[in-house]
Design a protein around this motif. Structure first.
Motif, PDB file in Angstrom:
ATOM      1  N   LEU A   1       0.812  -1.212   0.000  1.00 24.47           N
ATOM      2  CA  LEU A   1       0.000   0.000   0.000  1.00 24.47           C
ATOM      3  C   LEU A   1       0.850   1.270   0.000  1.00 24.47           C
ATOM      4  CD1 LEU A   1      -2.812  -1.190   2.390  1.00 24.47           C
ATOM      5  CD2 LEU A   1      -3.105  -0.496   0.016  1.00 24.47           C
ATOM      6  N   VAL A   2       1.940   1.293   0.759  1.00 25.70           N
ATOM      7  CA  VAL A   2       2.718   2.533   0.811  1.00 25.70           C
ATOM      8  C   VAL A   2       3.424   2.805  -0.513  1.00 25.70           C
ATOM      9  CG1 VAL A   2       3.051   2.427   3.299  1.00 25.70           C
ATOM     10  CG2 VAL A   2       4.762   1.407   1.788  1.00 25.70           C
ATOM     11  N   THR A   3       3.579   1.793  -1.333  1.00 20.18           N
ATOM     12  CA  THR A   3       4.199   1.996  -2.650  1.00 20.18           C
ATOM     13  C   THR A   3       3.179   2.120  -3.759  1.00 20.18           C
ATOM     14  OG1 THR A   3       4.428  -0.409  -2.923  1.00 20.18           O
ATOM     15  CG2 THR A   3       6.307   0.794  -1.989  1.00 20.18           C
ATOM     16  N   ASP A   4       1.891   2.162  -3.401  1.00 21.07           N
ATOM     17  CA  ASP A   4       0.834   2.263  -4.416  1.00 21.07           C
ATOM     18  C   ASP A   4      -0.218   3.268  -3.957  1.00 21.07           C
ATOM     19  OD1 ASP A   4      -1.744   0.080  -5.782  1.00 21.07           O
ATOM     20  OD2 ASP A   4      -0.699   1.789  -6.689  1.00 21.07           O
ATOM     21  N   PRO A   5       0.202   4.564  -3.822  1.00 24.35           N
ATOM     22  CA  PRO A   5      -0.750   5.563  -3.346  1.00 24.35           C
ATOM     23  C   PRO A   5      -1.802   5.875  -4.417  1.00 24.35           C
ATOM     24  CG  PRO A   5       1.299   6.589  -4.015  1.00 24.35           C
ATOM     25  CD  PRO A   5       1.516   5.123  -4.111  1.00 24.35           C
ATOM     26  N   PRO A   6      -2.934   6.486  -4.038  1.00 19.67           N
ATOM     27  CA  PRO A   6      -3.224   6.931  -2.669  1.00 19.67           C
ATOM     28  C   PRO A   6      -3.577   5.743  -1.776  1.00 19.67           C
ATOM     29  CG  PRO A   6      -5.108   7.309  -4.076  1.00 19.67           C
ATOM     30  CD  PRO A   6      -4.009   6.840  -4.992  1.00 19.67           C
ATOM     31  N   ALA A   7      -3.117   5.784  -0.542  1.00 20.71           N
ATOM     32  CA  ALA A   7      -3.347   4.651   0.356  1.00 20.71           C
ATOM     33  C   ALA A   7      -3.513   5.147   1.777  1.00 20.71           C
ATOM     34  CB  ALA A   7      -2.177   3.670   0.280  1.00 20.71           C
ATOM     35  N   LEU A   8      -4.258   4.368   2.547  1.00 23.83           N
ATOM     36  CA  LEU A   8      -4.435   4.633   3.975  1.00 23.83           C
ATOM     37  C   LEU A   8      -4.247   3.317   4.718  1.00 23.83           C
ATOM     38  CD1 LEU A   8      -5.349   6.235   6.496  1.00 23.83           C
ATOM     39  CD2 LEU A   8      -7.707   5.639   5.887  1.00 23.83           C
ATOM     40  N   VAL A   9      -3.341   3.314   5.694  1.00 22.07           N
ATOM     41  CA  VAL A   9      -3.094   2.118   6.497  1.00 22.07           C
ATOM     42  C   VAL A   9      -3.231   2.496   7.963  1.00 22.07           C
ATOM     43  CG1 VAL A   9      -1.519   0.243   7.041  1.00 22.07           C
ATOM     44  CG2 VAL A   9      -1.472   1.279   4.756  1.00 22.07           C
ATOM     45  N   LEU A  10      -4.136   1.840   8.652  1.00 21.57           N
ATOM     46  CA  LEU A  10      -4.278   1.994  10.096  1.00 21.57           C
ATOM     47  C   LEU A  10      -3.662   0.776  10.761  1.00 21.57           C
ATOM     48  CD1 LEU A  10      -7.989   3.209  10.270  1.00 21.57           C
ATOM     49  CD2 LEU A  10      -5.923   4.598  10.227  1.00 21.57           C
TER      50      LEU A  10
END
Length: 951
Positions: free
Chosen positions: A28-37
């Protein structure tokens, strides 16, 4: 570029047990937009997981911005985000020329970067400035992209930061990956948090919630081997270590760090050599003992301050010289007891470590340190009131503790953080050291904040306990009772209980007529409970009598005025209109604005129940313009509920389900604030024939607020309609009887507008025709002289349903359908049009039947009720004239097709709808309409009705 580095870990600390989480986070951090909780308890490894994901080669070309929230939560907006942006000067320098003027809104928050930011935009009100800041942060992060923004310990975030994060999430910033870590259990009770939005957030593949749990015994063994520099460790050792540490990585590391120092060999019995309590208390004390008294004194100061502190802060609290503190900090950093947070600010690494240190400080010494911490903070202009109150309490200075607690609660209220104000006051009230006089003061304040904020169940319980245990008496008890009664009525849906509290309060406040008048005014509102309208009128007279005795101020006068207008609106009094026109639309006084918000909210609610929908929306619009300054969160939710009802009734169903679901989530522990959401969902389900779904939503609605009169009558009407639709006429008739008894007891027939026609149908279908006729007469008498369009339409419909003369009945149904369409109530209009079509069939009026079926089909189609629309179209097919086999010249007369089109136009259908009905193209229908207008010599479509049916 990293704006803020995470603390370095020991190089021999291996990373285990998180392969799946790491893969998902890295994706996810390499495929924005992304949100990780990332959720997990203290020490479970959230920070380590983030660090591991940021080591990948894909991250090298991205800006990595890392910040964290502080454990002493206070209402200081946007703190962690501002801290992150403050370190981004190199990034900002590269993009400064491309920024829009809105980025200048960050100048007051980022004075260090003012030279790179555009000029500050013109000042507006608080809401406008807040929105400008939000937009400016969004623009800056977008300009820095591709970027990864990491915010740690979100459970300590102030409410402003959480609102800012919500703003950044929707819509997503294309090149930004947002990673947030938090501990669910660390959220204070009743706090509004980002967690309430998790179900809504996890709606797409670019969002995920990673819940980190303690390590399993096998993973503990791998971690232990890495920490001990061994190939592996015995299974028994790993199992015992897991048992002693609950599998929490941080605790494991701390235990094994001590284990290495004693030189133990990893066997199942070896951990017995380390005297370590579960929460590291003894371990921390042992380590500090080895570091010496100077380091211990500095670490004690850091533990007491409980926030990143400079060397100067640590010197002031510890009482040591700056030179000694500097050396001690270096030693503590080397021993991994203190960690550098940001630049030249130091703290214990984790709350568990801080607590372990704190409990080891001797009591007298701890009080001395807290006293110094208080002196340090009180000398600062930006002192944090809550932290200051905490230090005074721990120092044993109760007078200053109480004054700072009150100040902190007041400040939280001023900045709109009512949840935090409630938490501050409830925490203080739970303290056994609280003096009796102070308890009364804080209890009154808590009740005021709860009444004007958004209370939680725990707040209601605490106020109730204070009233029951004798802690309060006289005027204090009376004021708490009034405010608790308001909370019970407005937020908890416990109407009778709330009214009883207020009635007792009026007696308690015999010597304070102004406050007693406020209590009496709260009993004026008719929607609450099942007391007769005459009783509410009596309380209005009582309130005015008390106000006159007290020489009431402007705010109290506005309270009485607002509630009087609500009473008039609920009863459809014609005197209401000019009085509403005279109501101010704003005020310089925040207190008067708050009462105006309440007045317009109440008017919108009342006007919605009686069918004055356009005016209700106008009242909501006026309320909305005042809402930002009113700071009454529950009113905002009630306003949203009224808007949902308006949308449901007037046919705006496209986003209704999503909006209603969101309101339910917002309501949380106060389900009565979501009652409108469940009712609207039930209305739509009933209209679409979804009986089971309607039943579920009605049950939820009833459970939320069984004592709100118009609301419960609406539920009853819906239940009767559902029973009739599915042939359960006995249940329909019994339910109607029960609800009608409520109407008669309340003495307000206006709220029976949806119920009475359904009751008439139910009575007729069970053979109680005379009861139906008597009910109609009673209803007509009950609404006579009232300004209530919905009741008027319902009376016409009910009379038509009991009229024996079928031609007169048809005329009544047609008038009722028009009245519902005028309101507008499109579903009721479509149903009544279909009823009229059925009667027209009985009378052999095929032309009218065709037109009414067409109008009903069009109404159903607009609402998305395709099944009902298809039924009406099928019924109308039998009345359409057969097409001629050859062409015929009709001259100035209408051809059969033209007449057919004209009848549909007269029924209100558009060209597109007519085309669908007749299987023609819209262009062909347009030609027919044009020729018909020429032949009939009319200039508008609306004139077709009188031209075709001149009678």
């Amino acid at each position: 570029m990293t704006a803020r580095l995470l603390p370095a870990r020991q190089p021999h600390s291996v990373f285990v047990g998180r392969a799946a989480e790491l893969a998902e986070l890295s994706r996810l951090v390499t495929d924005p937009p992304a949100l990780v909780l990332i959720e997990g308890e203290a020490g479970v490894g959230k920070t380590r997981l983030v660090r591991e994901s940021l080591r990948g080669q894909e991250i090298a070309a991205r800006a990595v911005l890392v910040g964290g929230c502080q454990p002493m939560r206070e209402p200081f907006p946007y703190g962690p985000v501002v801290d992150v942006l403050r370190e981004t000067a190199p990034l900002l320098a590269r993009v400064a020329d491309s920024l829009s003027p809105i980025a200048g809104a960050l100048r007051p928050l980022l004075p260090e970067l003012s030279g790179l930011l555009p000029p500050e935009p013109p000042k507006g009100d608080a809401a406008v400035e807040r929105h400008q800041v939000f937009r400016a942060v969004r623009e800056l992060l977008a300009a820095y992209g591709p970027a990864v923004l990491v915010l740690e310990d979100l459970h300590w975030a102030d409410e402003g930061t959480q609102d800012l994060l919500r703003f950044l999430m929707f819509p997503r910033i294309p090149d930004l990956a947002l990673v947030a870590t938090y501990r669910r259990e660390a959220y204070p009770a009743g706090e509004r948090s980002l967690l309430g939005d998790v179900p809504h957030l996890l709606a797409d593949e670019h969002t995920t919630l990673l819940r980190l749990r303690p390590l399993e015994p096998a993973d503990v063994g791998v971690l232990a081997a890495g920490l001990l520099g061994a190939q592996d460790v015995p299974h028994g050792f790993a199992a015992e270590l897991h048992h002693r540490t609950a599998g929490i990585p941080f605790v494991i590391e701390e235990v094994l760090r001590e284990f290495r120092e004693i030189g133990g060999e990893p066997g199942s019995w070896a951990l017995d050599l380390v005297d370590i309590p579960v929460l590291l208390r003894d371990t921390m004390a042992d380590r500090l003992g080895r570091l010496g008294p100077t380091v211990t004194a500095v670490v004690h100061a850091a533990a007491v301050l409980d926030a990143p502190a400079s060397e100067e802060d640590l010197a002031a609290v510890s009482g040591l010289s700056p030179r000694l503190v500097s050396g001690a900090v270096s030693e503590a950093l080397a021993a991994a007891v203190l960690f550098e947070i940001g630049t030249a600010r130091y703290a214990l690494r984790h709350p568990l470590a801080r607590q372990a240190v704190d409990v080891a400080i001797p009591g007298p010494r701890r009080r001395e340190l807290h006293a110094r911490a208080a002196d340090l903070l009180v000398a600062r202009k930006d002192r944090a009131l809550v932290r200051l109150a905490h230090h005074y309490r721990q120092a044993g200075d109760l007078a200053n503790w109480l004054s700072r607690t009150v100040a902190a609660a007041d400040h939280a209220g001023e900045v709109g953080d009512t949840a935090f104000a409630l938490w501050v006051l409830e925490t203080a009230l739970a303290d056994d050291a609280l003096p009796a006089r102070a308890l009364r003061t804080l209890a009154v304040r808590l009740s005021r904040v709860a009444a004007n904020g958004l209370a939680q169940a725990g707040t209601v319980a605490r106020l109730g306990a204070l009233l029951r245990d004798g802690s309060l008496s006289g005027p204090d008890r009376g004021e708490v009772r009034i405010n608790l009664g308001r909370v019970l009525m407005n937020q908890a849906g416990r109407i009778e209980e709330g009214q009883s509290e207020i009635e007792m309060a009026v007696h308690d406040l015999a010597d304070r007529p102004a406050l007693a008048a406020r209590g009496a005014a709260a009993l004026v509102l008719p929607a609450f409970g099942w007391r007769a309208i005459s009783g509410h009128t009596g309380w209005l007279a009582k309130a005015r009598q008390l106000a006159a005795a007290a020489r009431c101020d402007d705010e109290l006068e506005m309270v009485l005025r607002a509630n009087h207008l609500t009473l008039l609106a609920d009863t459809g009094d014609p005197a209401l209109r000019p009085m509403v026109d005279e109501l101010p639309r704003s005020s310089r006084s925040p207190r008067i604005r708050r009462q105006l918000v309440r007045a317009f909210n109440n008017l919108a609610d009342s006007l919605c129940w009686i069918g004055r929908y356009t005016e209700a929306r106008e009242m909501l619009r006026v309320s909305s313009t005042l809402m930002a300054d009113s700071d009454v969160p529950y009113l905002s939710m009630l306003s949203t509920g009224t808007a949902l009802r308006l949308d449901a009734l007037t046919g705006s169903w496209d986003t209704l389900a999503a909006d209603a679901t969101h309101l339910v989530e917002q309501a949380g522990e106060m389900p009565s604030l979501a009652m409108d959401a469940w009712l609207t969902l039930a209305w739509v389900a009933t209209a679409r024939g979804e009986r089971d779904e309607a039943g579920r939503q009605l049950n939820s609605a009833y459970g939320a607020s069984p004592e709100t009169a118009p609301f419960l009558l609406a539920i009853s009407a819906c239940r009767v309609a559902n029973a009739l639709a599915h042939g359960d006429v006995a249940a329909a008739a019994v339910g109607a009887d029960r609800a009608l008894r409520r109407v008669r007891a309340k003495e307000n027939w206006l709220w029976g507008a949806d119920l009475v026609p359904q009751a008439v149908r139910a009575f007729q279908r069970v053979g109680r025709g005379e009861d139906a006729t008597r009910l109609v007469a009673e209803y007509e008498e009950g609404i006579a002289g009232r300004d209530a369009p919905l009741a008027a339409a319902a009376a016409v419909l009910a009379r038509a349903l009991v009229t024996a003369d079928r031609r007169a009945a048809l005329d009544g149904l047609l008038r009722a359908a028009d009245a519902y369409a005028e309101l507008p109530r499109p579903h009721a209009a479509a149903v009544t049009a279909e009823d009229a079509a059925a009667v027209a069939v009985e009378l052999g009026d095929e032309s009218l039947a065709l037109a009414r079926f067409g109008a009903a089909a069009a109404g159903y189609t607009a609402l998305g009720n395709t099944r009902d629309a298809d039924r009406c179209r099928r019924l109308s097919l039998r009345f359409r004239p057969a097409r001629p086999t050859g062409r015929k010249a009709y001259g100035d007369e209408l051809s059969p097709r033209e007449r057919e089109v004209v009848e549909f136009v007269a029924a209100g259908l558009t060209n597109r709808q007519i085309a669908d009905e007749l299987f023609l193209s819209p262009r062909t229908v347009e030609h027919h309409v044009s020729r018909a207008m020429r032949k009939l010599r009319v200039s508008s479509r609306t004139a077709f009705a009188s031209a075709v049916n001149p009678s």
